[in-house]
Design an enzyme around this catalytic site. Structure first.
Site, PDB file in Angstrom:
ATOM      1  N   GLN A 359       0.819  -1.210   0.000  1.00  0.00           N
ATOM      2  CA  GLN A 359       0.000   0.000   0.000  1.00  0.00           C
ATOM      3  C   GLN A 359       0.853   1.262   0.000  1.00  0.00           C
ATOM      4  OE1 GLN A 359      -3.262  -0.016  -0.343  1.00  0.00           O
ATOM      5  NE2 GLN A 359      -3.348   2.220  -0.380  1.00  0.00           N
ATOM      6  N   GLU A 360       1.960   1.236   0.711  1.00  0.00           N
ATOM      7  CA  GLU A 360       2.800   2.429   0.848  1.00  0.00           C
ATOM      8  C   GLU A 360       3.542   2.770  -0.449  1.00  0.00           C
ATOM      9  OE1 GLU A 360       3.178   4.628   3.116  1.00  0.00           O
ATOM     10  OE2 GLU A 360       2.176   3.774   4.862  1.00  0.00           O
ATOM     11  N   SER A 361       4.118   1.764  -1.101  1.00  0.00           N
ATOM     12  CA  SER A 361       5.010   2.073  -2.222  1.00  0.00           C
ATOM     13  C   SER A 361       4.797   1.210  -3.459  1.00  0.00           C
ATOM     14  CB  SER A 361       6.464   1.898  -1.773  1.00  0.00           C
ATOM     15  OG  SER A 361       6.733   0.536  -1.491  1.00  0.00           O
ATOM     16  N   TYR A 485      -7.012   3.634   3.559  1.00  0.00           N
ATOM     17  CA  TYR A 485      -5.722   2.976   3.772  1.00  0.00           C
ATOM     18  C   TYR A 485      -5.876   1.754   4.672  1.00  0.00           C
ATOM     19  CZ  TYR A 485      -0.837   2.696   5.569  1.00  0.00           C
ATOM     20  OH  TYR A 485       0.415   2.291   5.954  1.00  0.00           O
TER      21      TYR A 485
END
Length: 524
Positions: A359-361, A485
């Protein structure tokens, strides 16, 4: 993307990978790590049937009444749950990211309605209809073929594929032209599959062949390979599948047809009328068929997916290779070899850590956000123990910092039950503990439970409104982003846990042991 249509001939041959030997070896390697689940499929029988008895092998049918859960509830939830299998045609991970024809076709529907997709993977022995009706999922998307039996249990969407079903035989066999010639040949299928159903329909007509029920770890493709290698005498596949497989599977031939013009669609609960209406509108906007003229029209987007997964050799190599190479590249991501020991040292479930990284990158080691967060785990330099920012672009160092942050938040909320601990920890990882604390104070002011994520998420959404954030200690926060998120990571984490369970269910040790097990299961 779904507006322009191009004419496609009904009999067009689907082309896929060319190198069968490489394909087979890699599949066997992957099987020891992730396993295969059978994708259900079935059809209607032709009338050329004889009157002879066969063994009594019954279907196990779901009796679960469908829950009352329609499209409004799905919209309120913010996600749609797809019941599917882990294979190249339905859903798989490539470089840690979600892929597969069924998944991507459904994901576009979800995006059009502002929904995320939660993947519910079927485990060996699971009945997709039962999973659907008890509300664990919303749509069955597994190359789900319409049959008279299934129509009594679920509602089918508009079709997006039309197929014929055939007996598949070794090419060393005689040239069979009718079912009457197959009396003594056992036909291998998976229990409760569509192929199983069609054979039972043949039994009711009095046909005399033998039904050979195989292990649930083998899908239709594996059965066709088994026929090619003389491990099975015969199986059933549709003409589209066979035309695709024959480019890399040798030693098989298309036998007598046992059904024609069979529809493949998505399975929906019979009481989910609003969902059915929206799905039908979407599918028909991408795939239109004319049975009388045997013509099919497809949208540009649908044709793109078919090229990616079935027609274009270059794209097939690009999008499918990873599923066969998981033995070498890790089950979930290209960084499993780094994240597993780091997570173990921090006391964090590594599957959760990979879900956060995705999810972050999206597994891009050089990712930089507009807020200045760096690397795989999106570390903000001023909060890091690493003084040299350049070092944060090193995957191993970045992952180590990410594990420290994640563990810090999990420890902070460790007094909560697991679900709320996880949700609040993820929210803090994204927005910071201060904003989560502001949201929890709003919850208290509303006389609700500050330890309940549902209440906290509602409060986070309020912190985009000036009348609420002007009194908050940490001010404005994009609460919608944080809530989304958390939802996405929790869904992905559950998917990773399911894939891990599949690995545990189907693991056979090393490759040699897997090959031996396959031989035993095939009756060698």
């Amino acid at each position: 993307m779904g507006g322009s249509f191009s004419f496609v001939d009904y009999s067009r041959v689907i082309k896929v990978m060319e190198n069968y030997n490489l394909y087979l070896i890699k599949n066997l390697l992957a099987l020891t790590v992730i396993g295969f689940i059978i994708a259900p499929a079935n059809v209607n029988v032709t009338k050329d049937i004889l009157t002879k008895p066969i063994p009594d092998v019954s279907l196990n049918l779901s009796t679960t009444e469908p829950v009352d859960l329609d499209f409004d509830a799905i919209l309120e939830r913010g996600s749609i749950r797809v019941i599917t299998n882990y294979n190249v045609g339905s859903y798989f991970l490539q470089g840690g990211l979600d892929r597969g024809f069924e998944y991507e076709f459904l994901a576009m529907f979800a995006r059009q309605h502002g929904l995320t997709v939660e993947v519910i993977l079927l485990q060996p022995g699971d009945d997709p209809v039962e999973v659907l009706n008890r509300g664990a999922g919303d749509i069955i998307a597994t190359n789900f073929i319409k049959t008279s039996l299934r129509e009594r249990q679920v509602t089918f969407s508009e079709p997006y594929k039309i197929v014929d079903q055939h007996i598949i035989l070794p090419d060393t066999s005689q040239n069979f032209t009718s079912l009457a010639q197959l009396d003594s040949i056992p036909i291998s299928v998976q229990r409760n599959s569509a192929q199983h159903e069609i054979l039972l329909e043949l039994k009711e007509q009095g046909y005399a062949f033998t039904i050979d029920l195989v292990s649930p770890e083998f899908d239709k493709e594996a059965l066709v390979v088994g026929v090619a290698e003389n491990r099975y005498k015969a199986t059933i596949a549709d003409d589209h599948q066979f035309n695709a497989m024959k480019t890399y599977v040798t030693g098989v031939q298309l036998g007598p047809r046992i059904s024609e013009a069979v529809q493949v669609g998505w399975g929906i609960r019979q009481n989910a009328e609003k969902l059915q209406k929206e799905v039908d509108k979407y599918v028909y906007g991408n795939f239109k068929h004319d049975f009388k003229q045997e013509k099919i029209w497809k949208s540009g987007y649908f044709s793109l997916l078919e090229q990616r997964y079935y027609h274009n050799q270059t794209q097939i190599e690009q999008y499918r290779n990873d599923i066969h190479e998981l033995m070498y590249h890790g089950i979930f991501s290209p960084y499993d070899h780094l994240i597993r020991p780091a997570a173990e040292q921090a006391g964090v479930d590594w599957k959760l850590a990979v879900a956060v990284m995705a999810q972050e990158s999206a597994f891009r080691p050089n990712a930089v956000s507009v807020a200045g967060a760096l690397g795989l785990m999106q570390i903000i330099p001023r909060f890091s123990q690493i003084s040299d920012e350049a070092q944060l672009m090193d995957p191993e160092i970045n992952i180590g910092e990410g594990m420290r942050y994640l563990k810090k938040h999990l420890t902070h909320y460790s007094y909560l039950d697991k679900e709320n601990q996880l949700a609040l920890s993820l929210a803090a990882y994204n927005a910071g503990m201060g904003h989560v604390a502001d949201a929890r104070r709003l919850v208290i002011d509303s006389d609700k439970n500050p330890n309940d994520w549902e209440a906290v998420s509602e409060a986070l959404l309020k912190l985009v409104d000036r009348k609420h954030y002007q009194h908050a200690r940490y001010g404005f926060v994009r609460g919608t982003e944080t809530v989304d998120y958390v939802q996405r990571i929790r869904g992905r984490y559950k998917t990773y846990q399911a894939i891990s369970q599949l690995a545990n269910n189907t693991a056979r040790g090393d490759v040699e042991e897997t090959l031996l097990a396959m031989g035993k299961m095939a009756g060698k």
